[in-house]
Design a protein around this motif. Structure first.
Motif, PDB file in Angstrom:
ATOM      1  N   VAL A 204     -31.198 -16.651 100.495  1.00  0.00           N
ATOM      2  CA  VAL A 204     -31.959 -16.355  99.227  1.00  0.00           C
ATOM      3  C   VAL A 204     -31.158 -15.356  98.575  1.00  0.00           C
ATOM      4  N   ALA A 205     -31.012 -14.210  99.046  1.00  0.00           N
ATOM      5  CA  ALA A 205     -30.230 -13.102  98.535  1.00  0.00           C
ATOM      6  C   ALA A 205     -28.901 -13.426  98.064  1.00  0.00           C
ATOM      7  N   GLN A 206     -28.299 -14.132  98.821  1.00  0.00           N
ATOM      8  CA  GLN A 206     -26.701 -14.464  98.634  1.00  0.00           C
ATOM      9  C   GLN A 206     -26.898 -15.410  97.419  1.00  0.00           C
ATOM     10  N   LEU A 207     -27.809 -16.417  97.415  1.00  0.00           N
ATOM     11  CA  LEU A 207     -27.751 -17.404  96.239  1.00  0.00           C
ATOM     12  C   LEU A 207     -28.221 -16.756  94.944  1.00  0.00           C
ATOM     13  N   ILE A 237     -33.753 -19.639  92.821  1.00  0.00           N
ATOM     14  CA  ILE A 237     -33.672 -19.385  91.343  1.00  0.00           C
ATOM     15  C   ILE A 237     -34.719 -20.134  90.492  1.00  0.00           C
ATOM     16  N   GLY A 238     -35.846 -20.756  91.269  1.00  0.00           N
ATOM     17  CA  GLY A 238     -36.686 -21.301  90.570  1.00  0.00           C
ATOM     18  C   GLY A 238     -36.362 -22.272  89.528  1.00  0.00           C
ATOM     19  N   LYS A 239     -36.938 -22.116  88.305  1.00  0.00           N
ATOM     20  CA  LYS A 239     -36.828 -23.444  87.458  1.00  0.00           C
ATOM     21  C   LYS A 239     -35.273 -23.444  86.763  1.00  0.00           C
ATOM     22  N   ASN A 240     -34.364 -22.593  87.427  1.00  0.00           N
ATOM     23  CA  ASN A 240     -33.066 -22.829  86.798  1.00  0.00           C
ATOM     24  C   ASN A 240     -32.426 -23.807  87.735  1.00  0.00           C
ATOM     25  N   LEU A 241     -33.202 -24.395  88.795  1.00  0.00           N
ATOM     26  CA  LEU A 241     -32.676 -25.656  89.597  1.00  0.00           C
ATOM     27  C   LEU A 241     -33.434 -26.791  88.923  1.00  0.00           C
ATOM     28  N   THR A 242     -32.689 -27.999  88.658  1.00  0.00           N
ATOM     29  CA  THR A 242     -33.189 -29.275  88.478  1.00  0.00           C
ATOM     30  C   THR A 242     -32.610 -30.235  89.530  1.00  0.00           C
ATOM     31  N   CYS A 243     -33.694 -30.756  90.066  1.00  0.00           N
ATOM     32  CA  CYS A 243     -33.535 -31.766  91.009  1.00  0.00           C
ATOM     33  C   CYS A 243     -33.559 -33.023  90.462  1.00  0.00           C
ATOM     34  N   ILE A 244     -32.740 -34.200  90.757  1.00  0.00           N
ATOM     35  CA  ILE A 244     -32.661 -35.542  90.074  1.00  0.00           C
ATOM     36  C   ILE A 244     -32.821 -36.459  91.563  1.00  0.00           C
ATOM     37  N   PHE A 245     -33.791 -37.267  91.501  1.00  0.00           N
ATOM     38  CA  PHE A 245     -33.967 -38.278  92.406  1.00  0.00           C
ATOM     39  C   PHE A 245     -33.835 -39.737  91.973  1.00  0.00           C
ATOM     40  N   VAL A 246     -32.881 -40.405  92.433  1.00  0.00           N
ATOM     41  CA  VAL A 246     -32.607 -41.501  91.607  1.00  0.00           C
ATOM     42  C   VAL A 246     -33.130 -42.849  92.661  1.00  0.00           C
ATOM     43  N   MET A 350     -18.052 -34.378  88.147  1.00  0.00           N
ATOM     44  CA  MET A 350     -18.569 -33.722  87.279  1.00  0.00           C
ATOM     45  C   MET A 350     -18.238 -32.296  86.970  1.00  0.00           C
ATOM     46  N   ASN A 351     -17.037 -31.731  87.628  1.00  0.00           N
ATOM     47  CA  ASN A 351     -16.351 -30.539  87.073  1.00  0.00           C
ATOM     48  C   ASN A 351     -17.282 -29.336  87.134  1.00  0.00           C
ATOM     49  N   LEU A 352     -18.089 -29.347  88.362  1.00  0.00           N
ATOM     50  CA  LEU A 352     -19.111 -28.207  88.447  1.00  0.00           C
ATOM     51  C   LEU A 352     -18.831 -27.404  89.549  1.00  0.00           C
ATOM     52  N   LYS A 353     -19.042 -26.326  89.575  1.00  0.00           N
ATOM     53  CA  LYS A 353     -19.056 -25.442  90.924  1.00  0.00           C
ATOM     54  C   LYS A 353     -20.107 -25.934  91.831  1.00  0.00           C
ATOM     55  N   LEU A 354     -19.307 -25.829  93.126  1.00  0.00           N
ATOM     56  CA  LEU A 354     -20.185 -26.529  94.119  1.00  0.00           C
ATOM     57  C   LEU A 354     -21.090 -25.467  94.817  1.00  0.00           C
ATOM     58  N   CYS A 355     -22.132 -25.579  95.359  1.00  0.00           N
ATOM     59  CA  CYS A 355     -23.096 -24.669  96.298  1.00  0.00           C
ATOM     60  C   CYS A 355     -23.527 -25.353  97.196  1.00  0.00           C
ATOM     61  N   GLU A 356     -23.368 -25.025  98.612  1.00  0.00           N
ATOM     62  CA  GLU A 356     -23.824 -25.754  99.527  1.00  0.00           C
ATOM     63  C   GLU A 356     -24.681 -24.992 100.452  1.00  0.00           C
ATOM     64  N   PRO A 357     -25.825 -24.629 100.331  1.00  0.00           N
ATOM     65  CA  PRO A 357     -26.607 -23.508 100.999  1.00  0.00           C
ATOM     66  C   PRO A 357     -26.957 -23.796 102.584  1.00  0.00           C
ATOM     67  N   LEU A 358     -26.632 -25.243 102.969  1.00  0.00           N
ATOM     68  CA  LEU A 358     -27.089 -25.402 104.456  1.00  0.00           C
ATOM     69  C   LEU A 358     -25.723 -25.589 105.047  1.00  0.00           C
ATOM     70  N   ARG A 359     -24.433 -25.266 104.597  1.00  0.00           N
ATOM     71  CA  ARG A 359     -23.181 -25.764 105.171  1.00  0.00           C
ATOM     72  C   ARG A 359     -22.802 -25.094 106.334  1.00  0.00           C
ATOM     73  N   LEU A 360     -23.593 -24.218 106.889  1.00  0.00           N
ATOM     74  CA  LEU A 360     -23.311 -23.418 108.211  1.00  0.00           C
ATOM     75  C   LEU A 360     -24.664 -23.988 109.095  1.00  0.00           C
ATOM     76  N   LEU A 361     -25.377 -24.884 108.784  1.00  0.00           N
ATOM     77  CA  LEU A 361     -26.540 -25.213 109.657  1.00  0.00           C
ATOM     78  C   LEU A 361     -26.323 -26.442 110.581  1.00  0.00           C
ATOM     79  N   PHE A 362     -26.716 -26.657 111.607  1.00  0.00           N
ATOM     80  CA  PHE A 362     -26.808 -27.826 112.323  1.00  0.00           C
ATOM     81  C   PHE A 362     -28.329 -28.582 111.696  1.00  0.00           C
ATOM     82  N   LYS A 363     -28.446 -29.662 112.101  1.00  0.00           N
ATOM     83  CA  LYS A 363     -29.555 -30.542 111.760  1.00  0.00           C
ATOM     84  C   LYS A 363     -30.885 -30.081 112.261  1.00  0.00           C
ATOM     85  N   ASP A 364     -30.808 -29.619 113.326  1.00  0.00           N
ATOM     86  CA  ASP A 364     -32.380 -28.927 113.863  1.00  0.00           C
ATOM     87  C   ASP A 364     -32.427 -27.721 113.406  1.00  0.00           C
TER      88      ASP A 364
END
Ligand code: XMP
Length: 507
Positions: A204-207, A237-246, A350-364
């Motif tokens: 959270v601090a890094q993000l 980042i609270g409301k600065n995140l918009t999620c889209i569920f298609v 999309m030409n956006l910067k990529l943010c992958e906060p779980l990229r170092l975690l295993f599924k469990d």
């Protein structure tokens, strides 16, 4: 700074397991290709060299100059890693006379050696190698032997270097985790304080730092990875995140509404888009599995892109990519068996910067983080579900009517698994609508209706899977329910194929 162990990957099948074991004892570690050591990274506390499919003498064997690390940080070589360290320091490695494969026991070892402290006499270890160390360098000493392998483990006397020819990371090495703990905690001095809560705090601090006041979009799929990524980002980042569920129209029964409600109650800023009409139109008459996937993949990107463009000033695209996906893309031997990304192609488009906060975690670990974030259990333990949804479980062309039939059958199966307390015992399950009709009899009437196949598998990573041995009573119950309640289905089969050679999905 997050202290860590670096695992240099020489291509062994069990490299990921080394990371798993270390993470299990709360030691943070990262797997890197054998030649990509992060020189200058002061947070590294020790290095592990993995096994390898090669022999140290092979022309193509992975070789690396470790002189910059040797003597400065503790190193543990496992199997090939051990043979390699011995070989480059002047020892001898030769093809083993007898096959050194399977269970063995540490019949003789130096209990006082820090690598072997708290290990029992005769401890079982797992051997798997064609070569063996026949002579160690003068500066090395043997610290453990098995019945047949003299140099089961060694230590260098002039640098903090250890080697084990067995595999402490595999389950059959019963005290293997203790050996890895001895290395990481006692020898490297790791604090073993890495857990879900500390991960959340640092991430959270890094993000916050990385994203500042930027706007971020994220595609939710209903699956655990994207959901956890969203909740984590929301915390940062609270409301600065918009999620889209298609909704492409091929989700499970009620899934779109249920999951949307879950997301809203988690406080996420989420836009649900019903795009089913578009997908059904584009898929009409298409029977070829790969074309179906392509249409859905592209359609998803188009819908997502259009929605994201309605938000002004978006700078980042967040994704729920997890560690196994990254390791696959780092794979040094190039044997990627299959990789599935729901949103493959999105970052390029999309030409956006990529943010992958779980990229170092295993599924469990993702699941543990989700729990720690207070997410509901049913979201966390949800089975994997393919991005193209029921489209790859309807063999042949797709219509709304077929989807509706399959949704009912699938719902009965999944609800049955839950009611019978079997849901958490299988990796994933679902129903498949077959493109055949068969004769049946209902009352006095002859029927000529559809057949549904049920598939339930056990697995740990979806790379391999076995069919789940569900109780007969349960199968009888489900079959009855489906045939009685789902109009148009008069036959239920159970898929008893393992992967390989079959796959989990039928298409
Ligand atoms: P297979 O069928 O290859 O599936 O044994 C392995 C795992 O991947 C899931 N799967 C997919 N996931 N998009 C996805 O997001 C896809 O196109 C896709 N195809 C298969 C499957 O459900 C299983 O968990």
């Amino acid at each position: 700074m997050q202290e860590k162990i670096i695992i240099l990957d020489f291509g062994s099948q069990t490299t990921q397991l080394i990371a798993r074991r270390l993470r299990d004892i709360n030691v943070y570690c990262e797997i890197l290709p054998y030649n990509k050591y992060p020189h200058g990274d002061a947070s590294v506390k020790g290095v592990i060299l993995s096994g390898s499919p090669f022999s140290v003498y092979d022309e193509n064997a992975f070789k690396v100059d470790l002189s910059a690390i040797e003597g400065k940080l503790p190193i543990l070589g496992i199997c090939y890693g051990a043979q390699y360290m011995s070989y480059v320091n002047g020892g001898k490695v030769e093809p083993a006379g007898t096959r050194e494969y399977g269970r063995a026991h540490l019949v003789e070892f130096d209990h006082s050696n820090p690598l072997l402290s708290n290990i029992s006499d005769n401890s079982q270890v797992w051997m798997s190698h064609g070569d063996t160390i026949t002579a160690i360098p003068d500066s090395f000493k043997v610290i453990a032997s098995t019945e047949t392998v003299k140099v089961a483990a060694y230590q260098s006397t002039n640098a903090p270097v250890w080697g084990v020819q067995f595999h402490p990371e595999v389950y059959h090495s019963t005290e293997g985790t203790q050996i890895l703990k001895n290395f990481a905690a006692d020898i490297c001095g790791c604090k073993c304080d890495w857990n879900a809560a500390s991960f959340i705090d640092t991430t959270v601090a890094q993000l916050k730092e990385q994203l500042g006041n930027d706007k971020v979009v994220l595609g939710l799929s209903g699956g655990v990875d994207s959901s956890v990524a969203a909740v984590l980002l929301n915390r940062a980042i609270g409301k600065n995140l918009t999620c889209i569920f298609v909704d492409h129209g091929m989700l499970r029964k009620n899934e779109f509404a249920d999951v949307l409600r879950d997301y809203e109650s988690l406080g996420l800023n989420v836009i649900g888009v019903d795009a089913s009409e578009k997908f059904f139109t584009e898929l009409a008459g298409v029977t070829e599995p790969e074309r179906k996937r392509k249409i859905i993949g592209k359609g998803f990107i188009d819908v997502f892109d259009a929605e994201a463009h309605k938000i002004t000033d978006v700078k980042w695209l967040a994704q729920g990519t997890i560690y196994p996906d990254c390791i696959e893309s780092l794979s040094i031997t190039g044997t990627v068996i299959k990789s599935h990304h729901n949103v493959g192609g999105l970052p390029e488009k999309m030409n956006l910067k990529l943010c992958e906060p779980l990229r170092l975690l295993f599924k469990d670990e993702v699941r543990r983080v989700g729990r720690q974030l207070g997410m509901p259990e049913h979201l966390i333990t949800r089975h994997p579900f393919p991005g193209p949804g029921l489209a790859v479980r309807i063999l042949g062309d797709i219509t709304r009517e077929k989807v509706a039939v399959l949704q009912e059958a699938d719902h009965i199966f999944i609800q049955g698994l839950r009611d019978w307390k079997l849901y958490d015992k299988v990796w994933q399950a679902g129903a498949i609508l077959l493109p055949v009709q068969s004769v049946g009899v209902m009352g006095d009437e002859r029927t000529y209706e559809r057949a549904v196949a049920l598939r339930a598998v056990t697995s740990t990573d979806a790379m391999t899977a076995d069919w789940a041995h569900l109780p007969y009573e349960f199968m009888a119950y489900v079959s009855n329910e489906i045939i009685n309640k789902v109009k148009g289905v008069n036959r239920v089969c159970y898929d008893i194929s393992s992967k390989p050679p079959a796959t989990i999905e039928w298409e």
